[in-house]
Design a protein around this motif. Structure first.
Motif, PDB file in Angstrom:
ATOM      1  N   GLN A 104      -2.791  11.063  -7.591  1.00 31.16           N
ATOM      2  CA  GLN A 104      -3.987  11.705  -8.131  1.00 31.16           C
ATOM      3  C   GLN A 104      -5.213  11.447  -7.288  1.00 31.16           C
ATOM      4  O   GLN A 104      -6.127  12.256  -7.249  1.00 31.16           O
ATOM      5  N   GLU A 105      -5.244  10.283  -6.657  1.00 31.35           N
ATOM      6  CA  GLU A 105      -6.457   9.920  -5.935  1.00 31.35           C
ATOM      7  C   GLU A 105      -6.318  10.058  -4.427  1.00 31.35           C
ATOM      8  O   GLU A 105      -7.170   9.618  -3.678  1.00 31.35           O
ATOM      9  N   CYS A 106      -5.221  10.613  -3.972  1.00 31.47           N
ATOM     10  CA  CYS A 106      -5.064  10.803  -2.533  1.00 31.47           C
ATOM     11  C   CYS A 106      -5.685  12.138  -2.144  1.00 31.47           C
ATOM     12  O   CYS A 106      -5.291  13.178  -2.639  1.00 31.47           O
ATOM     13  N   PRO A 107      -6.681  12.120  -1.267  1.00 32.87           N
ATOM     14  CA  PRO A 107      -7.343  13.380  -0.902  1.00 32.87           C
ATOM     15  C   PRO A 107      -6.374  14.362  -0.247  1.00 32.87           C
ATOM     16  O   PRO A 107      -6.581  15.565  -0.288  1.00 32.87           O
ATOM     17  N   MET A 108      -5.329  13.823   0.350  1.00 34.93           N
ATOM     18  CA  MET A 108      -4.354  14.691   0.997  1.00 34.93           C
ATOM     19  C   MET A 108      -3.190  15.019   0.068  1.00 34.93           C
ATOM     20  O   MET A 108      -2.220  15.645   0.481  1.00 34.93           O
ATOM     21  N   GLY A 109      -3.279  14.530  -1.144  1.00 34.73           N
ATOM     22  CA  GLY A 109      -2.247  14.881  -2.127  1.00 34.73           C
ATOM     23  C   GLY A 109      -0.880  14.314  -1.817  1.00 34.73           C
ATOM     24  O   GLY A 109       0.121  14.810  -2.324  1.00 34.73           O
ATOM     25  N   VAL A 110      -0.822  13.281  -0.994  1.00 40.36           N
ATOM     26  CA  VAL A 110       0.498  12.738  -0.665  1.00 40.36           C
ATOM     27  C   VAL A 110       1.167  12.216  -1.941  1.00 40.36           C
ATOM     28  O   VAL A 110       0.628  11.355  -2.621  1.00 40.36           O
ATOM     29  N   ASP A 111       2.299  12.781  -2.246  1.00 44.16           N
ATOM     30  CA  ASP A 111       2.975  12.450  -3.492  1.00 44.16           C
ATOM     31  C   ASP A 111       3.931  11.282  -3.245  1.00 44.16           C
ATOM     32  O   ASP A 111       5.086  11.466  -2.886  1.00 44.16           O
ATOM     33  N   HIS A 112       3.417  10.083  -3.449  1.00 44.16           N
ATOM     34  CA  HIS A 112       4.230   8.912  -3.138  1.00 44.16           C
ATOM     35  C   HIS A 112       5.425   8.792  -4.071  1.00 44.16           C
ATOM     36  O   HIS A 112       6.442   8.216  -3.708  1.00 44.16           O
ATOM     37  N   GLY A 113       5.274   9.348  -5.284  1.00 51.93           N
ATOM     38  CA  GLY A 113       6.420   9.329  -6.192  1.00 51.93           C
ATOM     39  C   GLY A 113       7.573  10.122  -5.583  1.00 51.93           C
ATOM     40  O   GLY A 113       8.719   9.683  -5.547  1.00 51.93           O
ATOM     41  N   LEU A 114       7.225  11.285  -5.082  1.00 47.60           N
ATOM     42  CA  LEU A 114       8.246  12.147  -4.474  1.00 47.60           C
ATOM     43  C   LEU A 114       8.829  11.504  -3.217  1.00 47.60           C
ATOM     44  O   LEU A 114      10.028  11.571  -2.955  1.00 47.60           O
ATOM     45  N   MET A 115       7.981  10.839  -2.447  1.00 48.35           N
ATOM     46  CA  MET A 115       8.443  10.216  -1.205  1.00 48.35           C
ATOM     47  C   MET A 115       9.326   9.003  -1.503  1.00 48.35           C
ATOM     48  O   MET A 115      10.346   8.795  -0.865  1.00 48.35           O
ATOM     49  N   THR A 116       8.922   8.221  -2.486  1.00 44.84           N
ATOM     50  CA  THR A 116       9.754   7.084  -2.891  1.00 44.84           C
ATOM     51  C   THR A 116      11.124   7.597  -3.304  1.00 44.84           C
ATOM     52  O   THR A 116      12.165   7.070  -2.929  1.00 44.84           O
ATOM     53  N   ARG A 117      11.110   8.659  -4.071  1.00 43.17           N
ATOM     54  CA  ARG A 117      12.349   9.229  -4.557  1.00 43.17           C
ATOM     55  C   ARG A 117      13.207   9.738  -3.393  1.00 43.17           C
ATOM     56  O   ARG A 117      14.409   9.507  -3.347  1.00 43.17           O
ATOM     57  N   ILE A 127       0.871  -1.179   0.000  1.00 44.97           N
ATOM     58  CA  ILE A 127       0.000   0.000   0.000  1.00 44.97           C
ATOM     59  C   ILE A 127       0.910   1.232   0.000  1.00 44.97           C
ATOM     60  O   ILE A 127       1.806   1.337   0.842  1.00 44.97           O
ATOM     61  N   PRO A 128       0.704   2.134  -0.955  1.00 41.49           N
ATOM     62  CA  PRO A 128       1.601   3.287  -1.059  1.00 41.49           C
ATOM     63  C   PRO A 128       1.796   4.007   0.265  1.00 41.49           C
ATOM     64  O   PRO A 128       2.906   4.379   0.638  1.00 41.49           O
ATOM     65  N   CYS A 129       0.686   4.178   0.990  1.00 39.10           N
ATOM     66  CA  CYS A 129       0.754   4.918   2.244  1.00 39.10           C
ATOM     67  C   CYS A 129       1.629   4.196   3.259  1.00 39.10           C
ATOM     68  O   CYS A 129       2.328   4.823   4.046  1.00 39.10           O
ATOM     69  N   TYR A 130       1.616   2.884   3.214  1.00 39.56           N
ATOM     70  CA  TYR A 130       2.447   2.117   4.153  1.00 39.56           C
ATOM     71  C   TYR A 130       3.917   2.428   3.894  1.00 39.56           C
ATOM     72  O   TYR A 130       4.692   2.714   4.797  1.00 39.56           O
ATOM     73  N   ARG A 131       4.283   2.379   2.642  1.00 33.10           N
ATOM     74  CA  ARG A 131       5.687   2.594   2.276  1.00 33.10           C
ATOM     75  C   ARG A 131       6.116   4.016   2.629  1.00 33.10           C
ATOM     76  O   ARG A 131       7.146   4.236   3.257  1.00 33.10           O
ATOM     77  N   THR A 132       5.277   4.976   2.254  1.00 28.90           N
ATOM     78  CA  THR A 132       5.613   6.364   2.539  1.00 28.90           C
ATOM     79  C   THR A 132       5.744   6.600   4.037  1.00 28.90           C
ATOM     80  O   THR A 132       6.610   7.341   4.487  1.00 28.90           O
ATOM     81  N   ASN A 133       4.897   5.905   4.785  1.00 29.49           N
ATOM     82  CA  ASN A 133       4.954   6.092   6.230  1.00 29.49           C
ATOM     83  C   ASN A 133       6.227   5.564   6.863  1.00 29.49           C
ATOM     84  O   ASN A 133       6.614   6.003   7.937  1.00 29.49           O
ATOM     85  N   LEU A 134       6.884   4.622   6.199  1.00 29.28           N
ATOM     86  CA  LEU A 134       8.167   4.163   6.726  1.00 29.28           C
ATOM     87  C   LEU A 134       9.087   5.367   6.886  1.00 29.28           C
ATOM     88  O   LEU A 134       9.749   5.560   7.898  1.00 29.28           O
ATOM     89  N   LEU A 135       9.088   6.186   5.848  1.00 24.93           N
ATOM     90  CA  LEU A 135       9.964   7.352   5.872  1.00 24.93           C
ATOM     91  C   LEU A 135       9.409   8.438   6.804  1.00 24.93           C
ATOM     92  O   LEU A 135      10.144   9.050   7.575  1.00 24.93           O
ATOM     93  N   LEU A 136       8.101   8.637   6.704  1.00 23.10           N
ATOM     94  CA  LEU A 136       7.494   9.682   7.530  1.00 23.10           C
ATOM     95  C   LEU A 136       7.656   9.383   9.013  1.00 23.10           C
ATOM     96  O   LEU A 136       7.895  10.287   9.813  1.00 23.10           O
TER      97      LEU A 136
END
Ligand code: SF4
Ligand code: SF4
Lengths: 232, 479
Positions: free
Chosen positions: B138-151, B83-92
């Motif tokens: 595109q579909e995240c209501p909070m606009g979390v840019d997982h591409g940017l976070m992955t990067r 889940i994108p949010c899971y991965r991004t949250n590792l960093l967050l």
């Protein structure tokens, strides 16, 4: 009980409300400060039109209706209507705002407010159940995610019961106190939790600005970590 | 499916319990990764300006899971870790715990999440399971840019030496090597290839066009993904004949010192991104060019288009994707395409970098409709397309082939199959490689081509052999 109520309505309310406003204000100031100070001129290159249209598209997110989360997302969107309208425009609250802020807002009829309140409560229950029973939702949900739903639910439920004595199994004072205190706890939580999206929403959708990376930053990071040696 | 999900997990050596990485790394780091990670993260936060965005994401992430149902990787595996949010949250979570006051305070009162070796393992896996296609954003209501976070996650990892060797070797050659390009093509080999292309064109069109290299003061300086010189001659010939037919033959040139548009920095490192852009801009300045013309390549187009203005300072140049140029020629009536040449059913794959993260959705479709009769769209397409599964540099990492086929590209393969197309147009070097592998892997009955490969077949140049004649000759040759 009387004194408790007065205390909750008076100083405690002032404190909680100001706390929320200042907390949210802090978020806004920090965001704007960082953007202006650190991004500066680069903001001009950003795809502003895209960013603004994108943000607007979420105000009434019909175009974001996607399969897979339709139920959850609809409940989430619809719950926002009540959550915004009822606390601000309920006749009983208008009096409060007038005393507190000197604002004279129009009010919604109590019948409409009741419908909205019940509607919101149903939405909140749906959200809670989705989190609990949909595997992929549960996997992502932490204590806070459930707690926030409960904390939003409480003032609505207690407010509704307090204004409908016939349905209320407890005393009016008791309900009113629960209503006020739970709302105040919620106020205090807002700046620290995801509820801060009240203001941060407008700063979340701007990753377009953040792709305007800082020239020279990569070099500085590399210098700091490895000195001037090779870094490729 | 379980077996498949394992693809990117670290491999543990049974004899000594040592972990190896899921992709090749030049000097695998094993010690002090936690401290080094935090040190690198701190440096990044200090010198860049990701901080406010991280603050904002940390606080307002709704955990609503909408991103999950839009991510082709999660849709293929169903693993909550995808889940994108899971991965991004590792960093967050790391950010929150170590770089914010509330996180610090929290850690005093509760045993909150500390960064551990296991979390680093998870990060280095998961950040290379995301193709940075930004579909979820595109579909995240909070606009979390997982591409940017992955990067960003990859950037910090790269600073402690964790980066796929394939990417690292390529950028090193591009920035410090002799050839200055990711495929290690020396200039002399480039000249030979161009000679060969000119011969090929002469043979089929009956006209000689010698490709200009190192010409000064031309309007366009041309860059493509350098691998095209080895693998996609038809796309390049297509580009050349369009320039010739439009009467712009003396308005363009290829730079002899730097002819590579590839920029892997876009996928994993601010430092590389910036320096590769600067190198490209210097070449244009050296030649006195006016515009940067990028061949059929998604990430090369996006990195130049978006980052030349950011990094080039005053030296900035307008950036054009070749399809924009071609469309302009068609609209102005400068080139003619024969509508009877391509009779197969054709579909178009939108490279994420120029569609969702870029500005090119309608242009290629207009070109296609102008000479191809049987054109079908994939569903969804345009800005909602699915990534080919090789985005974010993954396609260059050969050792994760299994992941790219079974997981990353699964949705795409299904989409292509459903169109029943015989030709999939994919105007991007990365997507092309991935799609070709997908077509083979899933035994899809179609060919993957560039848009200009088809234009090469259908273009009519006055004084040259007609498209019909060329088609006949090619058919004879095949028999
Ligand atoms: S869509 Fe956005 S807010 Fe929702 S879970 Fe994903 S990242 Fe979080
Ligand atoms: S960027 Fe693409 S691959 Fe990565 S999480 Fe989002 S949808 Fe999935």
């Amino acid at each position: 009980m009387e004194q408790w109520l007065d205390f909750a309505k008076g100083p405690l309310f002032t404190f909680a409300f100001l706390f929320m406003i200042l907390g949210l204000f802090r978020h806004v100031v920090l965001q704007i400060y960082y953007l202006i100070v650190r991004k500066g001129k680069r903001l001009r290159n950003a795809p502003w039109k895209k960013i603004i249209l994108d943000t607007l598209s979420w105000v009434v997110p019909v175009k974001h209706f996607i399969p897979g989360t339709a139920f959850f997302s609809s409940a989430s969107f619809l719950s926002h209507i009540g959550v915004i309208l009822v606390p601000v425009f309920l006749a009983d609250h208008i009096v409060l705002w007038e005393g507190f802020l000197g604002l004279n807002l129009p009010s919604i009829s109590s019948g409409f407010a009741d419908v909205l309140t019940l509607f919101t409560i149903v939405c909140l229950i749906i959200l809670f159940c989705c989190r609990l029973f949909v595997g992929r939702q549960r996997a992502m949900s932490g204590t806070m995610d459930y707690l926030i739903l409960i904390m939003v639910f409480l003032p609505f439920a207690s407010g509704f019961l307090a204004s409908h004595p016939k349905m209320n199994p407890f005393s009016w004072d008791m309900m009113m106190l629960t209503h006020i205190l739970s709302a105040e706890v919620l106020f205090i939580m807002i700046p620290f939790t995801k509820l801060a999206h009240i203001v941060l929403f407008f700063f979340d959708r701007i990753s377009g600005l953040h792709w305007q990376l800082r020239p020279g930053a990569g070099d500085k990071v590399a210098d700091a970590l490895f000195g001037k040696e090779a870094r490729v | 499916m379980d077996e498949v999900v394992e693809v990117l997990k670290p491999i543990v050596d049974e004899d000594n319990g040592n972990k190896t990485y899921p992709y090749y790394i030049e000097n695998p780091v094993t010690e002090n990764r936690v401290e080094r990670f935090l040190e690198a993260f701190a440096a990044v936060l200090h010198f860049t300006d990701y901080k406010p965005l991280l603050d904002s994401y940390c606080t307002s992430n709704a955990k609503c899971n909408r991103c999950a149902v839009t991510c082709p990787v999660y849709l293929a595996t169903g693993d909550p870790k995808d889940i994108p949010c899971y991965r991004t949250n590792l960093l967050l979570d790391v950010y929150k715990r170590y770089f914010t006051f509330s996180g610090w305070l929290n850690s005093r009162f509760s045993n909150g999440i500390d960064l551990t070796e296991e979390i680093i393992d998870e990060m280095l896996n998961l950040f290379y399971r995301c193709t940075a296609c930004r579909r979820c954003t595109q579909e995240c209501p909070m606009g979390v840019d997982h591409g940017l976070m992955t990067r960003l996650g990859r950037y910090v990892l790269s600073l402690i030496g964790i980066v796929p060797k394939a990417l690292q070797v390529a950028t090193r050659e591009q920035l410090e090597g002799e050839t200055r390009n990711t495929s290690k093509i020396p200039k002399i080999a480039l000249m030979n290839t161009l000679e060969f292309l000119s011969d090929e064109i002469e043979e089929s069109f009956g006209i000689r066009m010698d490709v200009p290299v190192d010409e000064y003061d031309r309007e366009y300086v041309f860059f493509c993904a350098v691998s095209d010189y080895l693998m996609e001659p038809e796309t390049l010939m297509g580009n050349a004949v369009v320039l010739y037919a439009a009467g712009d033959w003396d308005k363009w040139t290829i730079g002899g010192n730097d002819f590579d548009g590839i920029n892997y920095g876009l996928f994993y490192s601010d430092w590389h991104l910036e320096n590769i852009i600067k190198q490209l801009v210097h070449e244009v300045t050296r030649l006195g060019g006016k515009k940067i013309l990028i061949g059929e390549c998604g990430h090369a187009s996006r990195s130049a288009h978006d980052f030349v203005p950011v990094f080039a300072g005053k030296e900035t140049y307008p950036v054009l994707n070749f399809m924009e140029y071609t469309l302009d020629c068609i609209e102005k009536g400068k080139i003619k395409l024969n509508p009877n040449i391509i009779t197969e059913r054709v579909t178009y794959h939108d490279p994420c970098n120029i569609s969702r993260s870029g500005w090119i959705v309608e242009q290629p479709r207009k070109i296609i409709r102008s000479f191809i009769k049987d054109f079908v769209e994939m569903e969804p397409h345009g800005k909602n397309n699915y990534c080919c599964g090789g985005g974010g540099g993954l396609v260059s990492v050969d050792e994760i082939y299994d992941f790219r086929m079974n997981i990353g590209g699964k949705m795409k393969a299904d989409q292509i199959r459903e169109t029943g197309a015989q030709i999939v147009i994919s105007p991007c070097a990365n997507c092309k490689k991935q799609l070709k592998e997908l077509v083979e892997f899933y035994e899809l009955p179609c060919k993957v081509m560039g848009l200009h490969d088809l234009i090469l077949k259908a273009i009519e140049i006055p004084g040259a052999k007609s498209a019909e004649e060329r088609k006949e000759e090619a058919a004879m040759f095949e028999m």
